[in-house]
Design a protein around this motif. Structure first.
Motif, PDB file in Angstrom:
ATOM      1  N   SER A 126       1.269  -8.353 -11.064  1.00  0.00           N
ATOM      2  CA  SER A 126       0.087  -7.796 -11.709  1.00  0.00           C
ATOM      3  C   SER A 126       0.017  -8.165 -13.186  1.00  0.00           C
ATOM      4  CB  SER A 126       0.063  -6.270 -11.568  1.00  0.00           C
ATOM      5  OG  SER A 126      -0.137  -5.890 -10.226  1.00  0.00           O
ATOM      6  N   GLU A 158       0.177  -3.783  -1.200  1.00  0.00           N
ATOM      7  CA  GLU A 158      -0.837  -3.011  -1.904  1.00  0.00           C
ATOM      8  C   GLU A 158      -0.248  -1.660  -2.332  1.00  0.00           C
ATOM      9  OE1 GLU A 158      -1.009  -2.014   2.410  1.00  0.00           O
ATOM     10  OE2 GLU A 158      -0.980  -3.856   1.216  1.00  0.00           O
ATOM     11  N   SER A 204      -3.481  -7.285  -9.641  1.00  0.00           N
ATOM     12  CA  SER A 204      -3.504  -6.924  -8.226  1.00  0.00           C
ATOM     13  C   SER A 204      -4.588  -5.906  -7.888  1.00  0.00           C
ATOM     14  CB  SER A 204      -2.138  -6.361  -7.810  1.00  0.00           C
ATOM     15  OG  SER A 204      -1.104  -7.296  -8.024  1.00  0.00           O
ATOM     16  N   ARG A 227      -6.488  -6.429  -4.614  1.00  0.00           N
ATOM     17  CA  ARG A 227      -5.718  -6.140  -3.411  1.00  0.00           C
ATOM     18  C   ARG A 227      -5.730  -4.645  -3.087  1.00  0.00           C
ATOM     19  NH1 ARG A 227       0.365  -6.921  -4.384  1.00  0.00           N
ATOM     20  NH2 ARG A 227      -0.335  -8.989  -5.016  1.00  0.00           N
TER      21      ARG A 227
END
Length: 400
Positions: free
Chosen positions: A265, A333, A354, A357
């Motif tokens: 991330s 996730e 992220s 996601r």
């Protein structure tokens, strides 16, 4: 992983007796004299060679005894204070007994000599210091914290020498001490800019209790009979639905702050930090800014009368001081919504690259909660922010 100093070398650890350059020279000379005496039939050369050998051996025996005694000594290390903000300095002193040749392993600097003369302030530089924890003769040094994190100082070693300086050894006399280097929270104005980014002309800071009562954080959709004086115009403009401030809330409303700690991330500029004693972690500029924002949010929410729970993307509680928050491998996730407490009234998520996601997971967060998403990741498709907004989230996208 072995501990390293700032130049990538491993700091010296405890070691048994080993000959110095002078000791090696005498051993070589003794061997040459003995061989020459045997070859040439010179007894005086043989005797001198044996004498040198005995001297070197006796020095080794004495040093071995000193090493055994030194290993039984335990020096007390004092670190004042035990927690400092990033960029602050700590005072490290060692209590009695006095151990000559004391060195301490310092993260990012390698071994540092503890001295008892003068006073120093350099970053990781050996210096004698006087402290409220000890007398002016106590050896020690100052160390400036380079970046946020949980560091280990030590172990401390005593450098020992045999008679005539023919042998040397290192014995551990103190273990490691933990030091917390805390993040510096964003200033109020910068936090307001972070929260207001992407909200247009409306004051997003009020949504998090800035200069307002705690119930400003708790909004819901308008219902028949709600007074127009309760309308929250900022939330209404952002969501496209008529939103009002709740008229009642839990006695101790909870606000949850979720910090995305996944390595993928915040991959831009990611680097390793030497935490000392073989301990290290990864961080990046973007992640550090998110940590600073999380620290500032926690303080602001607490000031607004809320109980604050900090957690990572998997719902694991984080240290409220955020010193130990690190980036870790987690390719899946987020799963934090399952860990939301029943008393939660609001949730603020600080997301990185992220975020896309996590859209299906974010859609499961109960709609009765005030939901704010702050996107710290690299510039990406605007679809992420749009989909969050369509789901009732207030979205902030700070300058990236």
């Amino acid at each position: 992983m072995a501990a390293r100093d700032g130049r990538g070398r491993s700091p010296a650890g405890p070691a048994g007796p080993r000959p110095t350059a002078r000791g090696l020279a005498l051993l070589v000379a003794a061997a040459v004299l003995v061989l020459a005496g045997l070859t040439l039939g010179r007894r005086e050369a043989i005797a001198l060679g044996l004498f040198l050998t005995v001297v070197v051996g006796a020095s080794a025996v004495v040093l071995l005894a000193r090493t055994v005694l030194a290993r039984r000594v335990r020096v007390r290390r004092s670190v004042i204070p035990g927690a400092v903000p990033q960029g602050g300095s700590v005072l490290v002193t060692f209590g009695p007994p006095d151990v000559p040749g004391l060195v301490d392993a310092v993260p990012g600097r390698g071994p540092v000599t503890a001295s008892g003369a003068g006073a120093g302030t350099g970053s990781g530089v050996a210096s004698g210091v006087a402290s409220e924890a000890g007398s002016a003769s106590d050896p020690g040094y100052r160390w400036q914290a380079p970046t946020r994190g949980a560091y280990l100082l030590g172990p401390a070693l005593a450098r020992l020498h045999g008679p005539f300086g023919l042998w040397s050894a290192r014995a551990q006399v103190a273990g490691t001490s933990r030091l917390q280097v805390l993040p510096v929270p964003l200033e109020d104005e910068e936090l307001d800019r972070v929260l207001r980014a992407g909200v247009g002309e409306h004051d997003a800071a009020d949504l998090l209790g800035s200069r307002a009562a705690p119930d400003d954080l708790l909004v819901r959709e308008h219902r028949d009979g709600d007074a127009l004086t309760r309308v929250h115009w900022g939330a209404t403009a952002r969501t496209g639905r008529l939103m009002v401030r709740q008229e009642e809330w839990a006695h101790d409303p909870w606000a949850v702050v979720v910090l995305d700690c996944r390595a993928d991330s915040f991959s831009s500029g990611r680097h390793e930090v030497d935490g000392g004693a073989g301990h290290s972690w990864h961080t990046s500029p973007g992640f550090e800014r998110a940590v600073q924002a999380a620290a500032a949010l926690s303080l602001r929410l607490q000031d607004a009368g809320h109980q604050v729970l900090l957690m990572d993307q998997d719902g694991h509680p984080l240290d409220p001081q955020l010193a130990s928050a690190v980036l870790g491998a987690s390719p899946r996730e987020a799963t934090w919504p399952a860990a939301l407490p029943a008393e939660a009234a609001a949730v603020v998520v600080l997301l990185g690259d992220s975020a896309g996601r996590d859209l299906p997971v974010l859609a499961t967060v109960p709609h009765h909660l005030q939901r704010v998403a702050v996107l710290f990741g690299m510039p990406g498709p605007q679809d992420v922010a749009r989909r969050l907004e369509s789901g009732g989230w207030l979205v902030s996208e700070p300058a990236r």
